[in-house]
Write a protein that holds these residues in place. Structure first.
Motif, short mmCIF file in Angstrom:
data_model
loop_
_atom_site.label_atom_id
_atom_site.label_comp_id
_atom_site.label_asym_id
_atom_site.label_seq_id
_atom_site.Cartn_x
_atom_site.Cartn_y
_atom_site.Cartn_z
N ASP A 204 -18.68 8.95 4.75
CA ASP A 204 -19.04 7.86 3.86
C ASP A 204 -17.81 7.32 3.16
O ASP A 204 -16.94 8.08 2.71
N ASN B 289 -16.55 4.53 0.08
CA ASN B 289 -17.01 3.78 -1.07
C ASN B 289 -16.28 2.45 -1.17
O ASN B 289 -15.06 2.38 -0.99
N THR C 138 -15.63 -0.67 -3.84
CA THR C 138 -15.76 -1.04 -5.24
C THR C 138 -16.44 -2.40 -5.37
O THR C 138 -16.41 -3.23 -4.46
N PRO D 106 -20.94 -2.13 -6.25
CA PRO D 106 -20.33 -1.07 -5.43
C PRO D 106 -21.30 -0.61 -4.35
O PRO D 106 -22.52 -0.66 -4.51
N THR E 29 -21.72 2.05 -0.57
CA THR E 29 -21.25 3.12 0.31
C THR E 29 -21.64 2.77 1.74
O THR E 29 -22.78 2.36 1.98
#
Length: 233
Positions: free
Chosen positions: A157, A159, A161, A170, A172
């Motif tokens: 995964d 991330n 922003t 945000p 994932t």
């Protein structure tokens, strides 16, 4: 997801191969011309910005200024993360696959290899065993033209922003990757990884990465070729 770990023969695609040095061993490989170097070794901020702007112009010819700026910002963030991780070399590809825009990043690092009896062959088996115990990825021991290696294929995964997300929130998302560990006979190890967040480009990128990994060559300080399994390691 394609998980074929067969690696093709050496296919030159670039005039000047990148290189890193592990004490008395010189490591070289060939990157496809469609990949553009990230300035992970550039200490001057202004020069790094110039190189990123140049990268965006080359990677997105004919694109709008906003699109090129967005790519430059994404590359700047990626470069910062890779520098923090002490990556020795990195490059990025942006291309269309079946009319879908796809990206991939390749990075190369030198690190200490785990301690294990039996030289390079023993270290190779120890790396493979450790990866199988700690994860669910597909792990294979392979023989490259330069010697023994371990291939690991999986997902992680990543991330994003809110500043970079289209909706400002945000998020994932999955990233697919192939990581190859190449133990060297001086207690160090080359790690080469390709990762992409765009599954549509997986087959294209994994094929190119197979060529890149197969192009890895090791040289002793005197310039002679080193092949680890022929050296009795």
């Amino acid at each position: 997801m394609t998980t074929d770990t067969e690696l093709p023969e050496f296919i030159p695609t670039h005039a000047v191969p990148p290189a890193i040095h592990a004490d008395d061993i010189n490591v070289r490989w060939v990157m496809p011309e469609i990949f553009h170097d990230l300035p992970v070794q550039e200490a001057d901020d202004d020069e790094a910005v110039r190189l990123l702007e140049e990268l965006a112009d080359k990677a997105l010819p004919g694109a709008s200024a906003d699109d090129r700026t967005r790519l430059a910002v994404l590359c700047a963030l990626a470069t910062g993360d890779l520098m923090a991780a002490a990556v020795d070399y990195a490059s990025i590809c942006v291309t269309a696959v079946d009319e879908e825009l796809c990206t991939a990043t390749v990075f190369v690092s030198l690190t200490d290899s785990p301690e294990a009896p039996g030289g390079v062959r023993g270290v190779t088996k120890a790396i493979a065993s450790g990866l199988r115990r700690t994860g669910t990825d597909e792990v294979s021991e392979v023989e490259l033209p330069c010697g023994l290696a371990v291939s690991c294929i999986g997902t992680r995964d990543t991330n994003l922003t809110g500043e970079l997300a289209a909706d400002g929130q945000p998020a994932t998302f999955p990233t697919w990757y192939i990581r190859v560990h190449v133990p060297l006979p001086n207690d160090s190890m080359v790690i080469m990884e390709m990762q992409t967040p765009t599954m549509a480009g997986w087959e294209v990128f994994s094929t190119m990465f197979g060529n890149t990994v197969s192009s890895l060559r090791l040289f002793r300080a005197d310039g002679s070729r080193l092949i680890t399994f022929e050296a009795g390691e």
